[in-house]
Design an enzyme around this catalytic site. Structure first.
Site, PDB file in Angstrom:
ATOM      1  N   GLY A 186       0.826  -1.204   0.000  1.00 13.30           N
ATOM      2  CA  GLY A 186       0.000   0.000   0.000  1.00 13.30           C
ATOM      3  C   GLY A 186       0.853   1.244   0.000  1.00 13.30           C
ATOM      4  O   GLY A 186       0.560   2.212   0.708  1.00 13.30           O
ATOM      5  N   GLU A 209       0.272  -2.003  -4.833  1.00  9.05           N
ATOM      6  CA  GLU A 209      -0.829  -1.047  -4.731  1.00  9.05           C
ATOM      7  C   GLU A 209      -2.027  -1.521  -5.555  1.00  9.05           C
ATOM      8  O   GLU A 209      -1.936  -2.462  -6.344  1.00  9.05           O
ATOM      9  CB  GLU A 209      -0.402   0.346  -5.226  1.00  9.05           C
ATOM     10  N   ARG A 210      -3.155  -0.834  -5.376  1.00  6.77           N
ATOM     11  CA  ARG A 210      -4.324  -1.074  -6.217  1.00  6.77           C
ATOM     12  C   ARG A 210      -3.979  -0.746  -7.670  1.00  6.77           C
ATOM     13  O   ARG A 210      -3.090   0.068  -7.925  1.00  6.77           O
ATOM     14  CB  ARG A 210      -5.497  -0.225  -5.739  1.00  6.77           C
ATOM     15  N   HIS A 255      -3.505   2.182   9.923  1.00  4.21           N
ATOM     16  CA  HIS A 255      -4.365   3.132  10.637  1.00  4.21           C
ATOM     17  C   HIS A 255      -5.581   3.556   9.819  1.00  4.21           C
ATOM     18  O   HIS A 255      -6.463   4.244  10.339  1.00  4.21           O
ATOM     19  CB  HIS A 255      -3.562   4.342  11.143  1.00  4.21           C
TER      20      HIS A 255
END
Length: 345
Positions: A186, A209-210, A255
């Site tokens: 990410g 990542e996406r 988070h």
């Protein structure tokens, strides 16, 4: 302790300070509009008339003059020749998109209509504990940024602004000498991976990542001087991440998610690891001395996504549930970030 600007006590009991904080909404919105219009870039070559700026931006000159006059009153832009000309000020120079450390991307992200709508739904979050973004926009933040390229670009650009400043601290604050391969899970545009690879010439890395973010990250990383020591892989970190790396980086990733989803991410990473692989969680930790900015970033998380800033104890518990044993904790020069290194238990 909290920032001095917001100290409590009798000396701070001035209602004018509350009014000044409330007026911050006006100032922030004016600044965001200036960034959206690209005014600092248009003034990079020197002063121009408001009429010239209005023609270049397709705006109403008298109204643009009022915007610039208000911003000049707080030091953003400068009036010349009695207001006949407008120039960049030292502050507005930081809105130029061609300047290292520019905050233009952050300003545009914060000024996006869906972001403003989300903050308007803050009472919903406070009353229910649910994410304001979903209530205000009828979809989650991750759905929007996964399906809308313009929204994704705003988000990635704003996060890169922050990450560029933090990543050098991380690269300097952790000894990567025991690893040959790293995966940044990410990792956004790749600012952290680039900083780590630049500081460790013997290291190779993968950004995960996406799909939409991965394409943008590859373009950005191609522009860095990394000697081809990186790869970009796209996918969903709830399903799988690249396997077999020595070290897995999770910077400000956990988070963004609830405990349940953060545990799913950690379990995915654990399945990809070798017996001697390590994980490095890099995140903001709430402390009594946390700055006002750090405290409001935690509120931003409440507004946008279903996560929260965890304490060290909460991270230890979360990592333990995922089958990790914490080896050590390190500070960085950035007081908002802490490094938590863990291995398989």
């Amino acid at each position: 302790m909290a920032d001095k600007e917001y100290e409590t006590g009798a000396a701070a009991a001035d209602p004018g300070r509350l009014i000044a904080i409330l007026h911050g909404t006006w100032k922030a919105r004016a600044l965001q509009v200036a960034a959206e219009l690209g005014l600092a870039d248009l003034l990079a070559g020197g002063p121009r008339t408001v009429e010239q700026l209005a023609e270049a931006t397709g705006t109403h000159a008298p109204s643009l003059r009022r915007l610039l006059r208000a911003l000049a009153g707080i030091g953003v832009f400068a009036e010349r020749d009695g207001g006949a000309l407008v120039a960049n000020s030292p502050l507005s120079e930081w809105l130029r998109t061609d300047r290292a450390g520019s905050v233009a991307a952050q300003a545009r992200f914060q000024g996006a209509p869906w972001n403003w709508r989300a903050w308007g739904a803050l009472p919903h979050s406070v009353r229910t504990g649910e994410t304001a973004f979903d209530q205000a926009n009828g979809q989650s933040f991750w759905t929007l940024t996964g399906q809308d390229p313009a929204a994704a670009a705003l988000f990635n650009g704003a996060m890169a602004d922050v990450s560029l400043r933090e990543s050098a601290d991380v690269a300097a604050g952790f000894d990567f000498g025991g690893a040959r391969t790293v995966v940044d899970v990410g990792g956004g545009l790749g600012c952290l991976l680039a900083a780590v690879l630049a500081a460790n010439p013997g290291l190779t890395g993968t950004l995960f990542e996406r799909p939409a973010a991965a394409e943008e990250a590859r373009r950005w990383l191609d522009g860095q001087d990394l000697g081809g020591r990186f790869d970009v892989v796209s996918g969903d970190f709830f399903d799988a991440v690249p396997a077999g790396a020595d070290l897995y980086l999770l910077k400000r990733t956990l988070h963004d998610w609830s405990d349940e989803d953060a545990l799913r991410i950690l379990n995915t990473v654990r399945r990809a690891m070798k017996p001697d692989s390590r994980i490095l969680v890099i995140d903001s930790i709430p402390l009594p001395e946390s700055s006002a900015v750090a405290r409001f970033v935690d509120l931003l998380i409440l507004v946008l996504v279903p996560g929260f800033d965890r304490t060290i104890e909460q991270y230890r518990e979360l990592l333990g549930k995922a089958g990790f044993a914490v080896r050590r904790e390190l500070d960085t020069r950035s007081s908002a970030l802490r490094l938590i290194e863990a291995g398989l238990s």
